[in-house]
Design an enzyme around this catalytic site. Structure first.
Site, PDB file in Angstrom:
ATOM      1  N   GLN A  37       0.842  -1.186  -0.180  1.00 23.08           N
ATOM      2  CA  GLN A  37      -0.097  -0.142  -0.014  1.00 23.08           C
ATOM      3  C   GLN A  37       0.803   1.299  -0.057  1.00 23.08           C
ATOM      4  O   GLN A  37       1.736   1.330   0.749  1.00 23.08           O
ATOM      5  CB  GLN A  37      -0.810   0.060   1.196  1.00 23.08           C
ATOM      6  N   CYS A  88      -6.310   7.610   4.761  1.00 27.31           N
ATOM      7  CA  CYS A  88      -5.646   7.758   6.159  1.00 27.31           C
ATOM      8  C   CYS A  88      -6.312   9.073   6.603  1.00 27.31           C
ATOM      9  O   CYS A  88      -6.084  10.106   6.165  1.00 27.31           O
ATOM     10  CB  CYS A  88      -4.412   7.603   6.101  1.00 27.31           C
ATOM     11  N   ASN A 141     -15.045  -2.788   5.127  1.00 27.42           N
ATOM     12  CA  ASN A 141     -14.358  -2.723   6.450  1.00 27.42           C
ATOM     13  C   ASN A 141     -14.914  -1.701   7.411  1.00 27.42           C
ATOM     14  O   ASN A 141     -15.716  -0.617   7.314  1.00 27.42           O
ATOM     15  CB  ASN A 141     -12.913  -2.030   5.900  1.00 27.42           C
ATOM     16  N   GLY A 142     -14.711  -2.111   8.709  1.00 30.60           N
ATOM     17  CA  GLY A 142     -15.199  -1.406   9.765  1.00 30.60           C
ATOM     18  C   GLY A 142     -15.768  -2.164  10.948  1.00 30.60           C
ATOM     19  O   GLY A 142     -16.904  -2.546  10.617  1.00 30.60           O
ATOM     20  N   ARG A 148      -8.431  -3.791  13.548  1.00 33.33           N
ATOM     21  CA  ARG A 148      -8.288  -3.880  15.088  1.00 33.33           C
ATOM     22  C   ARG A 148      -8.840  -5.075  15.438  1.00 33.33           C
ATOM     23  O   ARG A 148      -8.178  -5.741  16.531  1.00 33.33           O
ATOM     24  CB  ARG A 148      -8.850  -2.724  15.523  1.00 33.33           C
TER      25      ARG A 148
HETATM   26  C1  LIG Z   1      -3.084   1.289  14.156  1.00 33.11           C
HETATM   27  C2  LIG Z   1      -3.783   1.637  12.945  1.00 33.11           C
HETATM   28  C3  LIG Z   1      -2.989   1.759  11.764  1.00 33.11           C
HETATM   29  C4  LIG Z   1      -3.438   1.770  10.495  1.00 33.11           C
HETATM   30  N1  LIG Z   1      -2.895   2.043   9.388  1.00 33.11           N
HETATM   31  C5  LIG Z   1      -3.461   1.910   8.121  1.00 33.11           C
HETATM   32  C6  LIG Z   1      -2.480   2.012   7.036  1.00 33.11           C
HETATM   33  O1  LIG Z   1      -1.247   2.080   7.191  1.00 33.11           O
HETATM   34  N2  LIG Z   1      -3.430   1.959   5.771  1.00 33.11           N
HETATM   35  C7  LIG Z   1      -4.574   1.977   5.571  1.00 33.11           C
HETATM   36  O2  LIG Z   1      -5.351   2.049   4.821  1.00 33.11           O
HETATM   37  N3  LIG Z   1      -5.291   1.923   6.953  1.00 33.11           N
HETATM   38  C8  LIG Z   1      -4.882   2.002   8.084  1.00 33.11           C
HETATM   39  N4  LIG Z   1      -5.440   1.926   9.226  1.00 33.11           N
HETATM   40  C9  LIG Z   1      -7.093   1.798   9.182  1.00 33.11           C
HETATM   41  C10 LIG Z   1      -7.428   0.217   8.890  1.00 33.11           C
HETATM   42  O3  LIG Z   1      -6.788  -0.499   8.048  1.00 33.11           O
HETATM   43  C11 LIG Z   1      -8.825   0.144   9.019  1.00 33.11           C
HETATM   44  O4  LIG Z   1      -9.379   0.717   7.918  1.00 33.11           O
HETATM   45  C12 LIG Z   1      -9.731   0.864  10.341  1.00 33.11           C
HETATM   46  O5  LIG Z   1      -9.039   0.243  11.484  1.00 33.11           O
HETATM   47  C13 LIG Z   1     -11.052   0.154  10.468  1.00 33.11           C
HETATM   48  O6  LIG Z   1     -11.227  -1.172  10.375  1.00 33.11           O
HETATM   49  P1  LIG Z   1     -11.333  -2.034  11.598  1.00 33.11           P
HETATM   50  O7  LIG Z   1     -12.481  -1.536  12.428  1.00 33.11           O
HETATM   51  O8  LIG Z   1     -11.620  -3.623  11.251  1.00 33.11           O
HETATM   52  O9  LIG Z   1     -10.040  -1.814  12.634  1.00 33.11           O
HETATM   53  C14 LIG Z   1      -5.057   1.781  10.479  1.00 33.11           C
HETATM   54  C15 LIG Z   1      -5.770   1.565  11.730  1.00 33.11           C
HETATM   55  C16 LIG Z   1      -5.233   1.498  12.870  1.00 33.11           C
HETATM   56  C17 LIG Z   1      -6.063   1.238  13.882  1.00 33.11           C
END
Ligand SMILES: Cc1cc2nc3c(=O)[nH]c(=O)nc-3n(C[C@H](O)[C@H](O)[C@H](O)COP(=O)(O)O)c2cc1C
Length: 333
Positions: free
Chosen positions: A71, A101, A203-204, A228
């Protein structure tokens, strides 16, 4: 679903890209428990173009990862094109562009979620990258900027026109950061829009197997992406897969089994990092999540988070087994 020529059977489960989390050892753990598709942590196109060592290290791919994406993020179209070409040399199965982001250090320059405020530029950047590389190019974004500005459908249509092979949507706006609950309504609307032909990855907050099935049925997305909820629970992929196939909930692992996994992850960090201290620092975020809901666990948890050597960590983990070995983590807390 297909990403370019890559065919993924059933409802594939994607491990979400996460900075400082989805490095080798964690990807290994998630793959072991059934994650189908991996991403590296995001990599800055500006840093890559300058050949920064750390960014290159983040892009290292392993056979077990496959299929895997690198990515990239950035605001400058030329740098992003160059970064995609550098990434392509490492032979990822596809390249993903980060348009989601929310962090200040990223959006300040117009990258990440800031692109949701300039859809023509988003489209132009995506088209330029698609044209510059032979591997498929995908994107990941959010619903929009804030509650009054949610242009994700227009973004999806524009990205599809630009040649993007699949789109992951996180059901939050930039303004929400990681607060509130992810809203999947708009994800479903994008997926079911008559003009959308590319696969949509939802996602989410997929926090468990039942929720995964429910969101899948409500929206019809092509794949589910989990971030997460997999930290401290990499077996969530196995749990979701099993439930989608059988409607049966798998029991949680015992704490003894959890500890075996923590040790394995720790060992991988020790092998991959050249110093013990960084290996331990990398584990702290995971330690904090592996043992939810254990009674009177506070003191052991604090000791685990303060441990400075692998020996210390191992001793504490062994104590945890003695005290809690037969119990299971409580993921409802
Ligand atoms: C610690 C952390 C780092 C993340 N880094 C990225 C990243 O490098 N690239 C990205 O597209 N999303 C990043 N995200 C977002 C996640 O990919 C995801 O979209 C978001 O956490 C929601 O999904 P979840 O509820 O399953 O965690 C990050 C999220 C967290 C919590």
């Amino acid at each position: 679903m297909k990403i370019g020529n890559l065919t993924l059977e059933g409802t594939p489960l994607f491990l979400a890209p996460m900075e400082d989390v989805t490095y080798k050892s964690f990807r290994w753990m998630c793959k072991k428990y059934g994650a189908d598709v991996m991403y590296t942590e995001f990599v800055s196109s500006e840093a890559l173009v300058r050949d920064v060592k750390k960014s290159k290290q983040k892009m290292t791919l392993f056979d077990f990862d496959r299929p895997v994406a690198i990515q990239i993020y950035g605001h400058n179209i030329d740098s992003m094109v160059r970064a995609a070409q550098v990434a392509e040399e490492l032979q990822p199965d596809f390249i993903d562009i980060n348009f989601g982001c929310p962090m200040k250090k990223i959006i300040r320059h117009g990258a990440g979620a800031a692109m949701l405020r300039d859809l023509p530029k988003m489209q132009q950047m995506a088209a330029a990258i698609v044209k510059a590389v032979k591997v498929p190019v995908t994107a990941k974004t959010r619903l929009g900027w804030d509650s009054t500005d949610k242009p994700v459908l227009e973004a999806a249509l524009r990205l599809q026109d630009a040649g993007i092979a699949a789109l992951a949507i996180h059901g939050r706006t930039r303004e929400q950061l990681y607060t509130g609950e992810a809203d999947w309504t708009l994800i479903g609307e994008v997926k079911n829009h008559p003009q959308i032909e590319i696969p949509i990855i939802g996602n989410g907050d997929i926090t468990g197997a039942r929720k995964a099935k429910d969101l899948l049925e409500k929206t019809g997305v092509d794949a589910l992406m989990i971030g997460r909820p997999a930290i401290g629970r990499p077996w969530i992929f196995r749990e979701i897969k099993h439930f989608l196939q059988t409607e049966e909930l798998l029991p949680a692992p015992t704490i003894s089994e959890v500890v075996e996994n923590v040790k394995e992850q720790m060992q991988l960090n020790l092998e991959w990092k050249d110093n013990e201290r960084s290996a331990i620092l990398m584990m702290r975020r995971h330690f904090a999540k592996y043992f939810p809901g254990l009674p009177n666990f506070r003191e052991l948890k604090i000791r685990l988070l303060r441990a400075e050597t692998n020996n210390e960590v191992t001793e504490i983990l062994d104590e945890i087994v003695v005290k809690y070995g037969e119990l299971t983590p409580d993921y409802s807390v």
